[in-house]
Design an enzyme around this catalytic site. Sequence first.
Site, PDB file in Angstrom:
ATOM      1  N   ASN A   1      -2.059  11.898  -2.012  1.00  0.00           N
ATOM      2  CA  ASN A   1      -1.678  10.540  -3.065  1.00  0.00           C
ATOM      3  C   ASN A   1      -2.216   9.731  -3.983  1.00  0.00           C
ATOM      4  O   ASN A   1      -3.101   9.646  -3.476  1.00  0.00           O
ATOM      5  CB  ASN A   1      -1.337   9.206  -1.248  1.00  0.00           C
ATOM      6  CG  ASN A   1      -0.820   8.318  -1.996  1.00  0.00           C
ATOM      7  OD1 ASN A   1      -0.547   7.903  -2.677  1.00  0.00           O
ATOM      8  ND2 ASN A   1      -1.492   7.308  -0.276  1.00  0.00           N
TER       9      ASN A   1
ATOM     10  N   LYS B   1      -1.905   7.140  -5.445  1.00  0.00           N
ATOM     11  CA  LYS B   1      -1.701   5.573  -5.318  1.00  0.00           C
ATOM     12  C   LYS B   1      -1.439   5.154  -6.824  1.00  0.00           C
ATOM     13  O   LYS B   1      -1.051   5.523  -7.267  1.00  0.00           O
ATOM     14  CB  LYS B   1      -2.903   5.240  -4.374  1.00  0.00           C
ATOM     15  CG  LYS B   1      -3.506   5.743  -2.537  1.00  0.00           C
ATOM     16  CD  LYS B   1      -4.371   5.714  -2.347  1.00  0.00           C
ATOM     17  CE  LYS B   1      -4.692   5.625  -0.963  1.00  0.00           C
ATOM     18  NZ  LYS B   1      -5.195   5.648   0.465  1.00  0.00           N
TER      19      LYS B   1
ATOM     20  N   SER C   1      -9.860   9.994   4.669  1.00  0.00           N
ATOM     21  CA  SER C   1     -10.820  10.659   4.058  1.00  0.00           C
ATOM     22  C   SER C   1     -11.568  12.602   4.187  1.00  0.00           C
ATOM     23  O   SER C   1     -12.642  12.701   4.333  1.00  0.00           O
ATOM     24  CB  SER C   1     -12.035   9.930   4.681  1.00  0.00           C
ATOM     25  OG  SER C   1     -11.894   8.681   4.517  1.00  0.00           O
TER      26      SER C   1
ATOM     27  N   HIS D   1       3.443   3.941   4.359  1.00  0.00           N
ATOM     28  CA  HIS D   1       2.020   4.255   4.298  1.00  0.00           C
ATOM     29  C   HIS D   1       1.714   3.426   5.121  1.00  0.00           C
ATOM     30  O   HIS D   1       1.576   2.368   4.365  1.00  0.00           O
ATOM     31  CB  HIS D   1       1.233   4.845   2.784  1.00  0.00           C
ATOM     32  CG  HIS D   1      -0.090   4.819   3.076  1.00  0.00           C
ATOM     33  ND1 HIS D   1      -0.546   4.201   2.387  1.00  0.00           N
ATOM     34  CD2 HIS D   1      -0.671   6.258   2.269  1.00  0.00           C
ATOM     35  CE1 HIS D   1      -2.258   4.353   2.709  1.00  0.00           C
ATOM     36  NE2 HIS D   1      -1.620   6.343   2.216  1.00  0.00           N
TER      37      HIS D   1
ATOM     38  N   GLU E   1      -0.772   0.974   3.521  1.00  0.00           N
ATOM     39  CA  GLU E   1      -0.889   0.744   2.719  1.00  0.00           C
ATOM     40  C   GLU E   1       0.039  -0.715   2.765  1.00  0.00           C
ATOM     41  O   GLU E   1      -0.095  -1.318   1.993  1.00  0.00           O
ATOM     42  CB  GLU E   1      -1.651   0.443   1.118  1.00  0.00           C
ATOM     43  CG  GLU E   1      -2.974   1.548   1.356  1.00  0.00           C
ATOM     44  CD  GLU E   1      -3.636   2.856   1.052  1.00  0.00           C
ATOM     45  OE1 GLU E   1      -2.966   3.043  -0.338  1.00  0.00           O
ATOM     46  OE2 GLU E   1      -4.778   2.905   1.024  1.00  0.00           O
TER      47      GLU E   1
ATOM     48  N   GLY F   1      -9.832   5.912   3.280  1.00  0.00           N
ATOM     49  CA  GLY F   1     -11.215   5.765   2.103  1.00  0.00           C
ATOM     50  C   GLY F   1     -12.281   5.014   2.323  1.00  0.00           C
ATOM     51  O   GLY F   1     -13.044   4.228   1.318  1.00  0.00           O
TER      52      GLY F   1
HETATM   53  C1  PEP Z   1      -4.923   8.168   2.409  1.00  0.00           C
HETATM   54  O1  PEP Z   1      -4.243   6.662   1.541  1.00  0.00           O
HETATM   55  O2  PEP Z   1      -3.366   8.571   1.859  1.00  0.00           O
HETATM   56  C2  PEP Z   1      -5.249   8.658   1.867  1.00  0.00           C
HETATM   57  C3  PEP Z   1      -5.577   9.999   3.215  1.00  0.00           C
HETATM   58  O3  PEP Z   1      -6.632   8.462   1.696  1.00  0.00           O
HETATM   59  P1  PEP Z   1      -8.065   8.563   1.656  1.00  0.00           P
HETATM   60  O4  PEP Z   1      -8.289   9.655   2.119  1.00  0.00           O
HETATM   61  O5  PEP Z   1      -8.900   7.729   0.337  1.00  0.00           O
HETATM   62  O6  PEP Z   1      -8.954   8.404   2.637  1.00  0.00           O
END
Ligand code: PEP
Length: 247
Positions: A8, A10, A207, A92, A94, A168
């Site tokens: 993703n 983003k 992460s 998601h 967010e 994140g």
């Molecule tokens: C995400 O937002 O889908 C995500 C998993 O982000 P990150 O891997 O950066 O934690």
Amino acid sequence: MKKLAAGNWKMNGTRAAVAEVQALLAAHPAPACEMLLCPPATLLAEMAGLAAGSALAVGGQDCHANAAGAHTGDISAAMLADAGASHVILGHSERRADHGETDALVLAKARAAIAAGLVAVVCLGETEAQRDAGETLAVIAAQLDGSVPKDATAGQLVIAYEPVWAIGTGRTPTIAQIAEVHSFLRARLSAHIGAEAANTRLLYGGSVKPSNAAEIFAVPHVDGALVGGASLKAVDFGAIVAALAAA
Ligand code: PEP
């Protein structure tokens, strides 16, 4: 079931970033798992062109629940498909937080995505406060029941478990916590959609990076990952793809 490494991007990436896609395909032309990248809508058609005929699928990050109409700034599922997408990320955290998306809206979007021929990648996950309050499984059950179409088949649906506090942040749940949620998810999905649940991919997200991918992929009922930050660089996403292919 083929496992799935999904990225993703983003709100990251301009046209120069598609060089990462070329590098990824050069390094991993035929991995033993599926690869999906979900760039910003502005890059979808270009990335889909590069990925055509390759092992890489391309997806959107959201779609509107309606097929067309007066919805300034929105994109329909059919438009994503027309631009070359085969998947779309929905719900998601967010979007749930920034745009107030409810389970009912995510469900409507998932229905629209499936009707347009897209695979709906439905995201669920608890906040840190909900985990601390011991509500993780109840939150996930409610999100799953409320956001996933009951008649979805394994080919139309992917579920991504993404604890909000792990996105994140560099923090991840323990292996035992991931195992608990994923085995709960498989059972709950099976109560919700029936036998199709056995072959529906359950992704872990939050992460994931090259250094922790292998141990996460060894967890039962983890069928791949949804990766944010580490999907932006071909070398990092490629290492995650390689770990999944070897799992
Ligand atoms: C995400 O937002 O889908 C995500 C998993 O982000 P990150 O891997 O950066 O934690």
